[in-house]
Design a protein around this motif. Structure first.
Motif: not given
Length: 85
Positions: A29-46
């Motif tokens: 999973v990777s997000f474009e935009g958004g809060c970098p710390g939060n979106t990276q955290g989501i990616c690592h968790l899922v």
């Protein structure tokens, strides 16, 4: 079988989410935009988790008074990806 989607988000700071699903397991999973710390955290968790469990846990999470959030949009992206034949 690997399936992918580039999901355009709605109502969030992130602009899109790239998701790779291997069977029912979230591969990447990777997000474009958004809060970098939060979106990276989501990616690592899922990553490595069952898509149905992630959808169940993340769907409906609001953000800053909005009816959606980056986690909620990820749940929608996973639902759309699972519907692909």
């Amino acid at each position: 079988m690997m399936k992918t989607i580039d999901y355009t988000t709605h109502g969030t700071c992130s602009r899109s989410i790239h998701v790779e699903l291997d069977g029912n397991t979230i591969h990447k999973v990777s997000f474009e935009g958004g809060c970098p710390g939060n979106t990276q955290g989501i990616c690592h968790l899922v990553e490595g988790r069952d898509a149905d469990e992630v959808i169940r846990r993340l769907k409906g999470i609001p953000c800053r008074g909005k009816t959606t959030s980056c986690p909620d949009q990820l749940a929608h992206a996973l639902e759309e990806l699972k519907q692909q034949g």
